[in-house]
Design an enzyme around this catalytic site. Structure first.
Site, PDB file in Angstrom:
ATOM      1  N   CYS A  93      -8.090  -6.125   1.920  1.00 26.46           N
ATOM      2  CA  CYS A  93      -8.947  -6.737   0.910  1.00 26.46           C
ATOM      3  C   CYS A  93      -9.324  -5.645  -0.089  1.00 26.46           C
ATOM      4  O   CYS A  93      -8.568  -4.700  -0.282  1.00 26.46           O
ATOM      5  CB  CYS A  93     -10.165  -7.418   1.537  1.00 26.46           C
ATOM      6  SG  CYS A  93     -11.220  -6.335   2.534  1.00 26.46           S
ATOM      7  N   TRP A  94     -10.460  -5.754  -0.744  1.00 24.98           N
ATOM      8  CA  TRP A  94     -10.817  -4.814  -1.808  1.00 24.98           C
ATOM      9  C   TRP A  94     -11.024  -3.398  -1.263  1.00 24.98           C
ATOM     10  O   TRP A  94     -10.463  -2.434  -1.774  1.00 24.98           O
ATOM     11  CB  TRP A  94     -12.072  -5.302  -2.526  1.00 24.98           C
ATOM     12  CG  TRP A  94     -12.630  -4.329  -3.522  1.00 24.98           C
ATOM     13  CD1 TRP A  94     -13.825  -3.680  -3.464  1.00 24.98           C
ATOM     14  CD2 TRP A  94     -12.017  -3.889  -4.740  1.00 24.98           C
ATOM     15  NE1 TRP A  94     -13.994  -2.866  -4.554  1.00 24.98           N
ATOM     16  CE2 TRP A  94     -12.891  -2.976  -5.363  1.00 24.98           C
ATOM     17  CE3 TRP A  94     -10.795  -4.170  -5.367  1.00 24.98           C
ATOM     18  CZ2 TRP A  94     -12.605  -2.350  -6.567  1.00 24.98           C
ATOM     19  CZ3 TRP A  94     -10.509  -3.542  -6.577  1.00 24.98           C
ATOM     20  CH2 TRP A  94     -11.410  -2.651  -7.163  1.00 24.98           C
TER      21      TRP A  94
END
Length: 347
Positions: A93-94
């Site tokens: 993810c980020w």
């Protein structure tokens, strides 16, 4: 790899790279080869962010957990039920937080050897920035120069078809590199994605062999060429393609034929030249386009705008432009382009 965690250096060994960020985050940039399986879509992500700020983190986490669980179940049923027990994806993810961690937890509980990318996309982005400051400097560049309409991009592609190493920056940028370089129905990629695809291209090259590129400005459309790349290109050996004006006009009328089909669109692009060439001159060019006087328009654009601009730019920016190797290209037909490419490779 650590238990349940993977580093950027482990990416190549993943059976599948899964990006669980929202579609807009994925569109801006993503790891090469990754598939997008968002655990929160853009609207859901905005909703949870609003709850977090305006209500409470606890309420946001409850609602977020329900959405994430539902979305992971949907991805599992739609894409992954046929994967074997030894399947080993890397999920990110980020920044390697709860979004990817949730999918990793579920996948590992099933029995798959899933790993979370430590540091997430941010770790990858740091790698891209750092490597693009070093890798471009490791190659010897042979730089195709020549006035606008000399078919440099087509000759570069023909050189690649002959088995030589090329970096086609304009193809990566989806732009032909001038105020008229915008392509119909092909928007430019985001800056970060452009840099990722450039890095992927450079990683496939052999530093022991020359790399052919086209002379470019620092900006291609709205995209910025990384400093190390443009500086290295500008220090390369220039190969000047010389073609007669008539051949260049013929080539441009073929290569930019989409403008001929939409004079109104062309005129909106020409309007951007008013600051440089004046309203009266641009109005004359727009009138040529409206009347379909294409050859007259292209000749005036070359002699009155592009040629002097290009000459100044090359003399200022390219070290090898003062004494380039010259390749004569009497015709810029497909056969002429192939012949020019062969002559360059045979040098």
């Amino acid at each position: 790899m650590k238990h349940g965690l993977a580093g950027v250096g482990d990416i190549a060994g993943a059976d599948t790279l899964i990006d669980v960020r929202s579609p807009s985050e994925f569109a801006e940039d993503h790891l090469p080869g990754a598939i997008n399986c968002p655990v929160l879509d853009d609207d859901e992500r905005a909703l949870i962010g609003t709850l977090y700020k305006q209500v409470s983190p606890f309420e946001a986490k409850k609602r977020g957990a329900a959405l994430v669980a539902r979305n992971i179940a949907r991805h599992l049923e739609a894409q992954f039920l046929d994967r074997p027990k030894h399947w080993a994806p890397i999920i990110y993810c980020w920044r390697g937080g709860q979004r990817s961690g949730s999918m990793v937890t579920i996948f590992r509980s099933i029995g798959w050897n899933a790993h979370q990318l430590e540091g997430g996309y941010k770790a990858w982005r740091r790698e891209v920035v750092a490597e693009l400051d070093v890798l471009p400097r490791q190659f010897r560049y042979r730089v195709l120069c020549g006035a606008t309409g000399s078919a440099k991009s087509r000759i570069l592609q023909a050189i690649g078809a002959l088995g030589e190493q090329i970096v086609d920056l304009e193809a990566l940028a989806c732009h032909k590199g001038s105020v008229l370089g915008v392509l119909p129905d092909a928007p430019q990629p985001p800056q970060k994605y452009f840099e990722t695809t450039l890095l992927t291209t450079l990683r496939e090259l052999d530093p022991a062999r020359p790399v052919y590129v086209e002379a470019e400005s620092r900006k291609i459309g709205r995209l910025q060429v990384p400093d190390a790349m443009i500086e290295s290109i500008r220090a390369g050996d220039c190969l000047a393609i010389e073609a007669p004006l008539a051949a260049r006009v013929d080539f441009l009328l073929r290569d930019y034929d989409y403008f001929l089909r939409d004079p109104a669109w062309l005129n909106t692009r020409l309007a951007a030249l008013k600051a440089l060439r004046g309203g009266e001159t641009v109005a004359r060019w727009q009138a040529y386009a409206s009347r379909g006087e294409w050859r007259t328009l292209v000749e005036e654009l070359l002699t009155g705008h592009y040629d002097p601009l290009y000459q100044r730019s090359q003399e200022r920016n390219y070290a090898g432009f003062g004494a380039p190797h010259t390749i004569a290209a009497a015709q810029l037909t497909p056969a002429g382009i192939t012949a020019a490419a062969q002559a360059i490779v045979d040098r």
